[in-house]
Structure formats: structure tokens, C-alpha cells
Design a protein around this motif. Structure first.
Motif, PDB file in Angstrom:
ATOM      1  N   GLY A 197       0.834  -1.199   0.000  1.00 59.03           N
ATOM      2  CA  GLY A 197       0.000   0.000   0.000  1.00 59.03           C
ATOM      3  C   GLY A 197       0.867   1.246   0.000  1.00 59.03           C
ATOM      4  N   SER A 198       0.678   2.104   0.984  1.00 53.51           N
ATOM      5  CA  SER A 198       1.430   3.357   1.075  1.00 53.51           C
ATOM      6  C   SER A 198       2.609   3.245   2.029  1.00 53.51           C
ATOM      7  N   GLU A 199       2.980   2.023   2.373  1.00 57.18           N
ATOM      8  CA  GLU A 199       4.074   1.814   3.316  1.00 57.18           C
ATOM      9  C   GLU A 199       5.127   0.879   2.730  1.00 57.18           C
ATOM     10  N   VAL A 200       6.310   0.962   3.294  1.00 55.20           N
ATOM     11  CA  VAL A 200       7.376   0.030   2.972  1.00 55.20           C
ATOM     12  C   VAL A 200       7.477  -0.956   4.133  1.00 55.20           C
ATOM     13  N   VAL A 201       7.651  -2.244   3.810  1.00 52.27           N
ATOM     14  CA  VAL A 201       7.772  -3.287   4.820  1.00 52.27           C
ATOM     15  C   VAL A 201       9.127  -3.961   4.640  1.00 52.27           C
ATOM     16  N   TYR A 202       9.912  -4.020   5.707  1.00 49.12           N
ATOM     17  CA  TYR A 202      11.237  -4.611   5.645  1.00 49.12           C
ATOM     18  C   TYR A 202      11.136  -6.120   5.839  1.00 49.12           C
ATOM     19  N   ILE A 203      11.684  -6.876   4.878  1.00 50.36           N
ATOM     20  CA  ILE A 203      11.588  -8.334   4.950  1.00 50.36           C
ATOM     21  C   ILE A 203      12.936  -9.001   5.221  1.00 50.36           C
ATOM     22  N   GLU A 204      14.027  -8.232   5.143  1.00 50.59           N
ATOM     23  CA  GLU A 204      15.333  -8.757   5.527  1.00 50.59           C
ATOM     24  C   GLU A 204      16.217  -7.598   5.954  1.00 50.59           C
ATOM     25  N   TRP A 205      17.133  -7.880   6.882  1.00 49.67           N
ATOM     26  CA  TRP A 205      17.988  -6.824   7.425  1.00 49.67           C
ATOM     27  C   TRP A 205      19.243  -7.459   7.965  1.00 49.67           C
ATOM     28  N   ILE A 206      20.403  -6.962   7.542  1.00 54.01           N
ATOM     29  CA  ILE A 206      21.684  -7.383   8.086  1.00 54.01           C
ATOM     30  C   ILE A 206      22.291  -6.182   8.793  1.00 54.01           C
ATOM     31  N   GLY A 255      11.783   3.167   0.316  1.00 52.26           N
ATOM     32  CA  GLY A 255      10.440   3.667   0.039  1.00 52.26           C
ATOM     33  C   GLY A 255      10.420   4.615  -1.149  1.00 52.26           C
ATOM     34  N   LEU A 256      11.405   5.506  -1.225  1.00 51.50           N
ATOM     35  CA  LEU A 256      11.482   6.427  -2.366  1.00 51.50           C
ATOM     36  C   LEU A 256      11.702   5.667  -3.671  1.00 51.50           C
ATOM     37  N   ALA A 257      12.544   4.618  -3.622  1.00 50.47           N
ATOM     38  CA  ALA A 257      12.769   3.821  -4.825  1.00 50.47           C
ATOM     39  C   ALA A 257      11.490   3.109  -5.253  1.00 50.47           C
ATOM     40  N   LEU A 258      10.773   2.545  -4.283  1.00 47.34           N
ATOM     41  CA  LEU A 258       9.533   1.837  -4.593  1.00 47.34           C
ATOM     42  C   LEU A 258       8.459   2.786  -5.118  1.00 47.34           C
ATOM     43  N   LEU A 259       8.413   3.984  -4.559  1.00 49.13           N
ATOM     44  CA  LEU A 259       7.420   4.961  -4.988  1.00 49.13           C
ATOM     45  C   LEU A 259       7.782   5.537  -6.360  1.00 49.13           C
ATOM     46  N   ALA A 260       9.056   5.817  -6.571  1.00 47.71           N
ATOM     47  CA  ALA A 260       9.488   6.437  -7.829  1.00 47.71           C
ATOM     48  C   ALA A 260       9.214   5.547  -9.023  1.00 47.71           C
ATOM     49  N   TYR A 261       9.353   4.244  -8.843  1.00 43.78           N
ATOM     50  CA  TYR A 261       9.146   3.316  -9.949  1.00 43.78           C
ATOM     51  C   TYR A 261       7.770   2.652  -9.908  1.00 43.78           C
ATOM     52  N   GLY A 262       6.909   3.161  -9.037  1.00 43.91           N
ATOM     53  CA  GLY A 262       5.552   2.646  -8.972  1.00 43.91           C
ATOM     54  C   GLY A 262       4.657   3.274 -10.024  1.00 43.91           C
ATOM     55  N   GLU A 320       0.689  10.035  -7.610  1.00 45.67           N
ATOM     56  CA  GLU A 320      -0.173  11.210  -7.457  1.00 45.67           C
ATOM     57  C   GLU A 320      -1.065  11.082  -6.220  1.00 45.67           C
ATOM     58  N   GLU A 321      -1.581   9.894  -6.011  1.00 46.06           N
ATOM     59  CA  GLU A 321      -2.402   9.676  -4.820  1.00 46.06           C
ATOM     60  C   GLU A 321      -1.587   9.882  -3.553  1.00 46.06           C
ATOM     61  N   TYR A 322      -0.346   9.395  -3.571  1.00 43.74           N
ATOM     62  CA  TYR A 322       0.501   9.536  -2.389  1.00 43.74           C
ATOM     63  C   TYR A 322       0.863  10.999  -2.139  1.00 43.74           C
ATOM     64  N   CYS A 323       1.216  11.715  -3.191  1.00 45.51           N
ATOM     65  CA  CYS A 323       1.600  13.124  -3.038  1.00 45.51           C
ATOM     66  C   CYS A 323       0.435  13.997  -2.610  1.00 45.51           C
ATOM     67  N   ALA A 324      -0.783  13.522  -2.831  1.00 46.40           N
ATOM     68  CA  ALA A 324      -1.967  14.314  -2.480  1.00 46.40           C
ATOM     69  C   ALA A 324      -2.338  14.184  -1.004  1.00 46.40           C
ATOM     70  N   ARG A 325      -1.735  13.233  -0.307  1.00 46.37           N
ATOM     71  CA  ARG A 325      -2.085  13.014   1.099  1.00 46.37           C
ATOM     72  C   ARG A 325      -1.096  13.761   1.999  1.00 46.37           C
ATOM     73  N   PRO A 326      -1.445  13.956   3.265  1.00 48.84           N
ATOM     74  CA  PRO A 326      -0.493  14.571   4.197  1.00 48.84           C
ATOM     75  C   PRO A 326       0.751  13.691   4.332  1.00 48.84           C
ATOM     76  N   LEU A 327       1.919  14.323   4.323  1.00 42.88           N
ATOM     77  CA  LEU A 327       3.184  13.595   4.402  1.00 42.88           C
ATOM     78  C   LEU A 327       3.733  13.684   5.822  1.00 42.88           C
ATOM     79  N   ALA A 328       3.813  12.543   6.481  1.00 43.94           N
ATOM     80  CA  ALA A 328       4.265  12.492   7.872  1.00 43.94           C
ATOM     81  C   ALA A 328       5.693  13.010   7.988  1.00 43.94           C
ATOM     82  N   VAL A 339      11.982  14.878  -6.222  1.00 41.25           N
ATOM     83  CA  VAL A 339      12.869  13.819  -5.724  1.00 41.25           C
ATOM     84  C   VAL A 339      12.605  12.518  -6.467  1.00 41.25           C
ATOM     85  N   LEU A 340      11.344  12.183  -6.681  1.00 41.39           N
ATOM     86  CA  LEU A 340      11.001  10.947  -7.388  1.00 41.39           C
ATOM     87  C   LEU A 340      11.492  10.986  -8.832  1.00 41.39           C
ATOM     88  N   ALA A 341      11.393  12.137  -9.460  1.00 41.79           N
ATOM     89  CA  ALA A 341      11.888  12.277 -10.830  1.00 41.79           C
ATOM     90  C   ALA A 341      13.397  12.071 -10.875  1.00 41.79           C
TER      91      ALA A 341
END
Length: 252
Positions: free
Chosen positions: A106-115, A139-146, A152-160, A176-178
Motif C-alpha cells: 500500500g502506502s508503506e514500505v515493509v522490511y523483509i530482511e535486514w543485516i 520507500g522512495l525507490a519503490l514509490l518512484a518506480y511505482g 499522485e495519490e501519495y503526493c496528495a495526502r499529508p506527508l508524515a 525527488v522521485l523524478a
């Protein structure tokens, strides 16, 4: 008043637990799940008997191993982690910094592995952690290539916001995404904490679609960024190839 279904009540008990609340009393579960104490007691008892929850000697409840065993079977995370781990280990050996693999939910990034690097900068990340897409490198990489509609939907919402450096202006986020799409890497500078930045690159599946992102987290001075970019790109490309992706020009 709408009557909540039995599955909804059961799931609300599990949803009461998160990274900020990994251990809860029965009263805490009742309050956070919005259930009466009697209902919470009955559902917690059933979940504990099955192994989804565990109760320690003080009477506090934790997520049980049985639930972890089931969650570990999630195909999107399991197969990806198995393929990616050798490349993540190589990236760690090359940098000795925190290395992460994440997917979008969705609008979040979930970490599935970490070293974790022994002497690397501290991070607020663990397997299963979630953050808004705009505040982390992965998250920026996932959003930029999404999908453009997602952007547009993400940029229209409040950014935490988490630090004075967090991107909270939609116009700036679009720029930044560009830049991420132009350069092929994302740099998130002190957006989550003031002492760290991350460098991330996208991971692609067999058909070229975005499936994940890999990153390295380093101290915020940024001196290492130019040398980290090739290493992160190489890891992302290696994982992508292992998943079956063939870059344009290399296909038969």
C-alpha cells in the motif's frame, strides 16, 4: 451500532500488537482492540491455545512462534529473501553497514530482511517494520518506480514528518522521485533520524516490474554516498537477475 464479526474481533486482538507494543496485558489488549474484557479474555485464550500468542510468567502476552511460522510462509517475502540473501551478504561484506531489503504494501514500505553492521549507525528498522514510503531510501525507490496513479495519490495526502529534513512538500517529493528515476538510485537524507541516511536501488522481477528495493544505511555525513551507489546498484541488479530479469540489450 454495527456488530463486529467474530473474525474481525479475532483479528483486532492480533492487530493490538505492533513494534511499539510487542508485549501487552489482557487489559491492554482489550483496550487497544476495542473489546470488552470478557470477549478479549475468550479470544486471547483461543489464540494462546493455538500458539498465536504466548503468556509469560508475569501474565503479559506476546506474539507466539506459531504465528511467526505461518507468517514466514508468505510467498512474496519467502522466495524473495531466499534469492536475495547472498547478494545482501555481499553488499554487507563490501560496506560493513546496515543492509536492508523491503517491499511495498500500500502506502508503506515493509522490511523483509535486514543485516546489521556491528559498528554501523543505529537504525529504527527490524524485519516486519513499516514506514511511510517517502521517508526511507527503499520507500522512495519503490514509490518512484511505482504506478503514476500511486505517486499522485501519495503526493496528495499529508506527508508524515519525523525530522526537520523529512520531505513534507508534495512538489519537492515529485522532484525527488523524478531524480530517482533519472539516476536509478534513491538517497534519503536524515528523514527518519538526524544521524543516518540511506542509499537504495530498485529490484525487478522476471517481467521487469518492480518487486522490491535494497538499501544501505550509513552515518549522515554523506561522505560515502558516491562509493555506495555502485555497490547498491550492483546488489539490486544481481537480485533482479537471480529473479529472472534480463536488462534491455541482454535479451536473446
Amino acid at each position: 451500532m454495527t456488530t463486529r464479526s467474530a473474525p474481525d474481533r479475532l483479528l483486532s486482538v492480533l492487530a493490538a500488537f505492533d513494534h511499539e507494543h510487542p508485549a501487552l496485558s489482557l487489559t491492554d489488549i482489550s483496550r487497544r482492540a476495542g473489546l470488552t474484557l470478557t470477549t478479549a479474555h475468550r479470544l486471547v485464550g483461543a489464540l494462546t491455545a493455538w500458539g498465536a500468542l504466548e503468556r509469560d510468567e508475569s501474565g503479559t502476552y506476546h506474539v507466539g512462534l506459531r504465528l511467526w511460522e505461518v507468517a514466514a510462509l508468505a510467498p512474496r517475502a519467502l522466495a524473495l529473501r531466499q534469492v536475495a540473501l547472498p547478494y545482501l551478504e555481499d553488499l554487507y561484506e563490501a560496506t560493513h553497514e546496515n543492509v536492508q531489503l523491503a517491499v511495498r504494501d500500500g502506502s508503506e514500505v515493509v522490511y523483509i530482511e535486514w543485516i546489521s553492521g556491528r559498528s554501523a549507525v543505529g537504525v529504527h528498522i527490524r524485519v516486519g517494520a513499516r514506514w511511510p514510503l517517502h521517508v526511507t531510501g527503499v520507500g522512495l525507490a519503490l514509490l518512484a518506480y511505482g504506478d503514476p496513479d500511486l505517486q499522485e495519490e501519495y503526493c496528495a495526502r499529508p506527508l508524515a514528518s519525523y525530522t526537520p529534513h523529512t520531505i513534507t512538500d508534495p512538489s519537492r517529493l515529485r522532484r525527488v522521485l523524478a531524480e530517482v528515476r533519472r539516476s536509478g538510485v534513491a538517497v534519503s537524507d536524515r528523514q527518519v533520524t538526524e544521524d543516518a541516511l540511506s542509499v537504495a536501488a530498485p529490484v525487478r522481477g522476471p517481467d521487469g516490474t518492480l518487486v522490491a528495493a535494497v538499501s544501505v544505511v550509513v552515518p549522515q555525513d554523506g561522505a560515502q554516498v558516491p562509493t555506495l551507489i555502485p555497490a547498491v546498484r550492483l546488489a539490486a541488479r544481481g537480485i533482479s537477475r537471480a529473479l529472472g530479469w534480463q536488462p534491455e540489450g541482454s535479451r536473446p
